[in-house]
Design a protein around this motif. Structure first.
Motif, mmCIF file in Angstrom:
data_model
loop_
_atom_site.group_PDB
_atom_site.id
_atom_site.type_symbol
_atom_site.label_atom_id
_atom_site.label_comp_id
_atom_site.label_asym_id
_atom_site.label_seq_id
_atom_site.Cartn_x
_atom_site.Cartn_y
_atom_site.Cartn_z
ATOM 1 N N UNK A 265 0.824 -1.200 0.000
ATOM 2 C CA UNK A 265 0.000 0.000 0.000
ATOM 3 C C UNK A 265 0.859 1.251 0.000
ATOM 4 N N UNK A 266 0.348 2.328 -0.565
ATOM 5 C CA UNK A 266 1.126 3.560 -0.686
ATOM 6 C C UNK A 266 1.447 4.185 0.662
ATOM 7 N N UNK A 267 0.594 3.984 1.623
ATOM 8 C CA UNK A 267 0.840 4.580 2.936
ATOM 9 C C UNK A 267 2.160 4.076 3.523
ATOM 10 N N UNK A 268 2.437 2.790 3.348
ATOM 11 C CA UNK A 268 3.666 2.196 3.874
ATOM 12 C C UNK A 268 4.843 2.381 2.925
ATOM 13 N N UNK A 269 4.587 2.279 1.610
ATOM 14 C CA UNK A 269 5.674 2.270 0.626
ATOM 15 C C UNK A 269 6.065 3.657 0.126
ATOM 16 N N UNK A 270 5.294 4.683 0.404
ATOM 17 C CA UNK A 270 5.557 6.005 -0.172
ATOM 18 C C UNK A 270 6.991 6.474 0.100
ATOM 19 N N UNK A 271 7.571 7.099 -0.935
ATOM 20 C CA UNK A 271 8.906 7.655 -0.799
ATOM 21 C C UNK A 271 10.032 6.701 -1.132
ATOM 22 N N UNK A 272 9.740 5.398 -1.228
ATOM 23 C CA UNK A 272 10.784 4.437 -1.563
ATOM 24 C C UNK A 272 11.353 4.714 -2.952
ATOM 25 N N UNK A 273 12.660 4.551 -3.088
ATOM 26 C CA UNK A 273 13.298 4.566 -4.400
ATOM 27 C C UNK A 273 13.512 3.125 -4.850
ATOM 28 N N UNK A 274 13.333 2.892 -6.126
ATOM 29 C CA UNK A 274 13.535 1.559 -6.682
ATOM 30 C C UNK A 274 13.775 1.682 -8.179
ATOM 31 N N UNK A 275 14.193 0.588 -8.770
ATOM 32 C CA UNK A 275 14.440 0.555 -10.212
ATOM 33 C C UNK A 275 13.589 -0.541 -10.834
ATOM 34 N N UNK A 276 12.875 -0.204 -11.885
ATOM 35 C CA UNK A 276 12.186 -1.191 -12.717
ATOM 36 C C UNK A 276 12.475 -0.881 -14.183
#
Length: 401
Positions: A265-276
């Motif tokens: 969910x965005x509430x927990x994952x917001x702000x994470x950086x990642x690569x796809x």
């Protein structure tokens, strides 16, 4: 003598017809999707990659060179010995022509090695280790979608440039985790950062408390999660329970996909950086593909799913161009043909088997930024394939002159 010459000429005229009649072995092209369907990588690959492979075969018309295309699948349970046994059975008794996906690097390396000896083509879209196109490369082995080097180029370098210059790693205890940590650490150090330490955790563990407390005690600005699937998700959830991010440390999910963001969910994952290397909401073509995939699976595709679609499509195009499913001829065409599909534009296969596609640095949106369901990413930058991946000459692959 005249009659003998006529008979010889007739035989020569008929020989191309005989070759055409045998252009597809066993009168079917059978592709095996071998991956984790019950463990920590089931959502990022699993049955969803199987559906992507079936979509590719259907979109190709269901046949190649006039013969049917069949997609089969099995669960390797994240065990290299089980995967190898399935691969042997597929090759020896079930006439499987190629194996793809292969989530889990130890599995990917084992099956690629077995397939090299069997002279069968593998296209890894789920495994991340650079060894697949490095020291353990194969003339019949190909690597699609991403690898640990591409993930490290984006995530490691970008965060250090923003001032996040001290790192501590939580690393999954197998080949993929080691490779991801090593690659990311190298880019952190090249950008001027430092590595304060690391700790390894078992694959599929559910208790990260001791590992997270060690990372927290290090004082590192960034805790790099060199893991994937449920391992990464559970670490992020427990980090939130310990208040790690609230206290100022950042979490860098070094392999994280849309599937995991949705699960958290965005509430927990917001702000994470990642690569796809794929995002469904990039353009009209990707959105149309995403909607079709969603209708079939209830999930928007991530880079493994779209990469598997691309791999199957490219394999069928190579068979068509070669006029046969014979391994040497198809491998040559995979190296020769450009890759253009919903996953990549102007991709190409390097001499070590690495398909050079673009990757994207993403940041997960805050809940208020998301306009529609599954709209989870802001694209921060695009990294061309020749920058994202190791140059073939530097890969350590003995096939590269």
């Amino acid at each position: 003598m005249k009659n003998i010459k006529i008979l010889c000429a007739s035989a020569l005229m008929l020989s191309p017809l005989a070759a055409v009649a045998q252009e597809v072995s066993d009168d079917v092209v059978k592709i095996g999707i071998l991956n984790d369907q019950s463990g920590p990588f089931a959502d990022i690959g699993g049955k969803y990659s199987f559906e992507a492979a079936k979509m590719a075969a259907e979109d190709f018309g269901g046949t190649v060179l006039g013969k049917p295309v069949e997609i089969v699948t099995a669960d390797h349970q994240n065990k290299a010995d089980i995967a190898s046994n399935i691969a042997r059975q597929w090759y020896d008794t079930e006439n499987v022509d190629s194996i793809m996906e292969l989530t889990n690097s130890s599995v990917g390396l084992a099956v690629q090695g077995l397939s090299r000896d069997a002279k069968k083509i593998t296209i890894n879209t789920g495994a991340g280790t650079t060894e697949l196109t490095g020291a353990q490369c194969s003339p019949y082995g190909f690597h699609w979608a991403y690898d640990t080097h591409a993930l490290a180029v984006g995530t490691g370098s970008a965060l250090v440039k923003e001032g996040n210059d001290s790192w501590y790693f939580l690393t999954a205890d197998y080949a993929f985790g080691y490779s991801l940590e090593e690659n990311t650490a190298n880019f952190v150090k090249e950008a001027g950062g430092e590595i304060l330490g690391s700790v390894r955790h078992p694959l599929g563990t559910t208790d990260y408390s001791s590992f997270l407390l060690q990372a927290q005690a290090s004082g590192a600005k960034v805790i790099g999660l060199a893991s994937a699937g449920l391992d990464t998700q559970n670490a992020i959830k427990q980090a939130a329970e310990f208040g790690i991010t609230q206290a100022g440390q950042k979490l860098a999910a070094l392999l994280f996909t849309l599937s995991e963001v949705h699960g958290l969910g965005l509430e927990t994952a917001q702000g994470l950086y990642l690569v796809e290397s794929f995002y469904w909401n990039m353009n009209d073509e990707t959105r149309a593909f995403g909607e079709r995939f969603l209708d079939r699976t209830g999930m928007m595709p991530n880079m493994l799913h779209a990469g598997t679609y691309s791999a199957v499509t490219s394999y069928l195009k190579a068979i068509e161009a070669a006029g046969t499913d014979e391994t040497e001829a198809v491998a040559a065409k995979l190296h020769e043909l450009p890759v253009n599909d919903v996953f990549v534009t102007d991709g190409h296969v390097a001499p070590n088997g690495r398909m050079m596609n673009q990757v994207y640095l993403m940041q997960v949106k805050a809940p208020g930024e998301s306009d529609v369901p599954w709209d989870y990413y802001n694209v921060i930058s695009t990294i061309p394939g020749d920058q994202a991946y190791i140059a073939p000459a530097d890969s350590g692959c003995p096939l590269v002159e």
